[in-house]
Design an enzyme around this catalytic site. Sequence first.
Site, mmCIF file in Angstrom:
data_model
loop_
_atom_site.group_PDB
_atom_site.id
_atom_site.type_symbol
_atom_site.label_atom_id
_atom_site.label_comp_id
_atom_site.label_asym_id
_atom_site.label_seq_id
_atom_site.Cartn_x
_atom_site.Cartn_y
_atom_site.Cartn_z
ATOM 1 N N LYS A 199 -3.789 -12.129 29.238
ATOM 2 C CA LYS A 199 -4.832 -12.271 30.244
ATOM 3 C C LYS A 199 -4.270 -12.989 31.474
ATOM 4 C CE LYS A 199 -9.283 -14.507 30.914
ATOM 5 N NZ LYS A 199 -10.471 -15.102 30.334
ATOM 6 N N GLU B 39 4.928 -18.128 25.286
ATOM 7 C CA GLU B 39 5.410 -17.323 24.150
ATOM 8 C C GLU B 39 5.533 -15.853 24.562
ATOM 9 O OE1 GLU B 39 2.854 -19.440 24.077
ATOM 10 O OE2 GLU B 39 2.668 -20.440 22.127
ATOM 11 N N GLY C 35 -10.219 -14.420 26.074
ATOM 12 C CA GLY C 35 -9.119 -13.873 25.277
ATOM 13 C C GLY C 35 -9.546 -13.418 23.890
ATOM 14 N N ARG C 36 -10.291 -14.260 23.178
ATOM 15 C CA ARG C 36 -10.662 -13.926 21.796
ATOM 16 C C ARG C 36 -11.800 -12.916 21.714
ATOM 17 N NH1 ARG C 36 -11.414 -19.043 23.346
ATOM 18 N NH2 ARG C 36 -13.476 -19.983 23.356
ATOM 19 N N GLU D 31 -11.636 -21.659 17.762
ATOM 20 C CA GLU D 31 -11.368 -21.897 19.181
ATOM 21 C C GLU D 31 -12.693 -21.945 19.950
ATOM 22 O OE1 GLU D 31 -7.488 -20.688 21.262
ATOM 23 O OE2 GLU D 31 -8.865 -19.189 22.019
ATOM 24 N N HIS E 243 -6.477 -14.747 -7.496
ATOM 25 C CA HIS E 243 -5.321 -15.208 -8.268
ATOM 26 C C HIS E 243 -4.584 -16.320 -7.536
ATOM 27 C CE1 HIS E 243 -5.895 -11.928 -11.110
ATOM 28 N NE2 HIS E 243 -6.366 -11.292 -10.041
ATOM 29 N N LYS F 68 0.294 -27.552 25.068
ATOM 30 C CA LYS F 68 1.078 -26.681 25.961
ATOM 31 C C LYS F 68 1.802 -27.520 27.002
ATOM 32 C CE LYS F 68 -1.931 -22.584 25.931
ATOM 33 N NZ LYS F 68 -2.796 -21.736 26.738
HETATM 34 O O1 F6P Z 1 -4.032 -20.592 23.096
HETATM 35 C C1 F6P Z 1 -5.044 -20.418 23.980
HETATM 36 C C2 F6P Z 1 -5.156 -19.059 24.592
HETATM 37 O O2 F6P Z 1 -5.534 -19.263 25.902
HETATM 38 C C3 F6P Z 1 -6.144 -18.167 23.858
HETATM 39 O O3 F6P Z 1 -7.448 -18.460 24.166
HETATM 40 C C4 F6P Z 1 -5.691 -16.830 24.324
HETATM 41 O O4 F6P Z 1 -6.247 -15.812 23.539
HETATM 42 C C5 F6P Z 1 -4.203 -16.985 24.187
HETATM 43 O O5 F6P Z 1 -3.960 -18.317 24.587
HETATM 44 C C6 F6P Z 1 -3.369 -16.025 24.966
HETATM 45 O O6 F6P Z 1 -3.590 -16.115 26.342
HETATM 46 P P1 F6P Z 1 -3.112 -14.987 27.331
HETATM 47 O O7 F6P Z 1 -3.799 -13.721 26.971
HETATM 48 O O8 F6P Z 1 -3.471 -15.470 28.694
HETATM 49 O O9 F6P Z 1 -1.619 -14.839 27.173
#
Ligand code: F6P
Length: 530
Positions: A191, A197, A249-250, A335, A366, A495
Site C-alpha cells: 500500500k 521487508e 491493508g488488512r 491489529e 493431535h 519499525k
Molecule cells: O505492519 C503494519 C502494516 O502497516 C500492516 O497494517 C500492513 O498490512 C503491512 O504493514 C504492510 O504495509 P504495506 O502494504 O504498506 O507494505
Amino acid sequence: MTETWKTLHAQADAVRDRSLSELFRDSGRPQVFSAQTGDMLFDYSKTNIDMDTRDALLALAREAQVESKRDAMFSGATINETEGRAVLHTALRNLDGGEVSVGGQDVMPEIHATRAAMAKFAERIRKSDVTDVINIGIGGSDLGPAMAVAALAPYHDGPRCHFVSNVDGADISDTLRGLDAKTTLVIIASKTFTTIETMTNARTARAWILDQGGDPKRQFAALSTAQDRTEAFGIDPVHVFGFEDWVGGRYSVWGPIGLSMMIAIGSKAFDAFLRGAQAMDTHFRAASLDENLPVLLALTGIWHNQICGYATRAVLPYDERLHKLPAYLQQLEMESNGKGVRMDGTDSPRHTGPIVWGAAGTNGQHAFYQLIHQGTRVVPCEFLLAARGHEPDLHHHHQLLIANCLAQSKALMEGRSLDEARAIVEAKGFTGDDIDRQARHRVFHGNRPSTTLLYPLLDPFTLGQIIVLYEHRVFVEGVILGINSFDQWGVELGKELATSLQPLVEGQTDAAPEDPSTAGLLAFIHTHQG
Ligand code: F6P
C-alpha cells in the site's frame, strides 16, 4: 461502567456453574440460538448465552450505536479518526450498489475501471507463457491473497502462485530456487511502497531477474496507493494497479491486492468471491441485530472475552484449505482491536481484542486440544465446517472430518464426569485407591463454549462471505469497545527502532545502543559474525 455492562457481569456470575447441557432441556435452543444468511448457518447454542444474556448483549450493541456507525462506515464518513480517513474497503465489492462518495466524489467509477484493468491483465497473464507468479508483500499485502489462494485451490487453473513476505533472506531464497526467471511475474504488493521487508525483497527479486536474463519492465507489476514510488522503482505504469488510502491493508484483498489470486483463479471466479463478500455486506446492513451474523459473532466474542474473562479464542476450521485462516484472522482481529486507548483518547476500562490463534482440524486435535479439553483456562472455540468437500471420490474422508468436528464441540460441551471415568478405569482392571487416582485424569469438566459456522462448500462465493463475516465482527466489537479498529499505531515503534539499530548491527557506527541488554545481545552477534 454502564448498567448494561453491570447486568452482563452479574449474569456471567450467576450462570458460571450452569451446565451447557442443561440449557438444551429446551429442545428449541438450536433454532433460537442460531442464525442463517443464504446457505450459511451460524450456531452459537453451545455457549452459556441465554435469552436474558442475549437481550443484554443486543442492548449493548444498540447503546454503542452499532447500526448508525455501520451506516457511517458504508457511507464514506471519516470514521478512522486517528488517521483522518474514510474506511471504504466495502466499496471494492460494491458490484451492484450505487454511488459511494468520499469528499463529495463518487469513487465507484475508478474502482470499476481498476477492476476491469486488473481482469484484463490477469487474463493476459493466464494465457501467456508465465508459469509462476510471486507476490511480494507483508501483513495485509500478503495474508489475504495467500490465505485465499490456498483456500480456493480447486479453482486454481492459472500459473503457480508463491508468496514472499519475510525479510529473512531464507524466504525469497527458498522461493526463487527452481523458478525460471524468464517465465516468472513478480508482483510488488505494498500500500505504502515503503515497507522495508517488501522493498528489500523487491530489490532482491529485481536483481535475480536481471541476473538471469529476464526483463524487469515486462515482468514486474505493482499494487499500491503510491504511484510516484512505483514509478521511481521503475515499474511500467501500465502494470501498476492503484487504490486509495481508505482501503486499510488488512481489508485490501478485495481490490488490487487480490491480483495474484485473480491470476490464480481467473477474473470470473474472483467476481464470485466479490459477490459473496457483497452478499454478506448486504446482510450486515439489512438484517436485524438479533439475526445478524456478524453482530452475533461479535456479541459471543464480547461475552466470552470482556464479560466471562476468557483471554483467547481458537479458530478451528475443519477445512484443510483454510489452514491459513487463523494467521489471517490474527492480523485482522489483533491489529484492528488490540488497542488500549479509546477513540475519545481515554484508556479502555476493560480488556480489548482477544488473543486469536488456531489451526485446521483435525491436525490441531493431535497438538493443542489437550489443553482445550482439560487445561485450566477456558478457550472458546470457533469451528468452521463445509457440508461437502471438493473430492467426491474421497467422500468417506469428508464424513470422518464432519464426525470429528461435531465430536469436538460435543465433547467440549458435555465433558465426562468422575463417575463415568471411574467406570472406564474399573473396566480396565484398576482397583482400590487407584480407581479414583486414575479416573481423575480421565475427567472432562465440559461446559467449554464453542460456536460452529456451517456452509455447503468452500467455493469463491462462500470464502467471500466468510472473510466479510469476520471483518464486520471485528468492526462491531471495536464499536462496542469504543476503539478505532482501523489504525495500527502499535506497529510503528518497532519499525522506527529497527531503522535506527540497523547501522549499529552493520557496525557502521561506534555508538552503543542505550540499553545494556541490547548492547549485550549485539556484542554476542558481532562476536559470532566474526
Ligand atoms: O505492519 C503494519 C502494516 O502497516 C500492516 O497494517 C500492513 O498490512 C503491512 O504493514 C504492510 O504495509 P504495506 O502494504 O504498506 O507494505
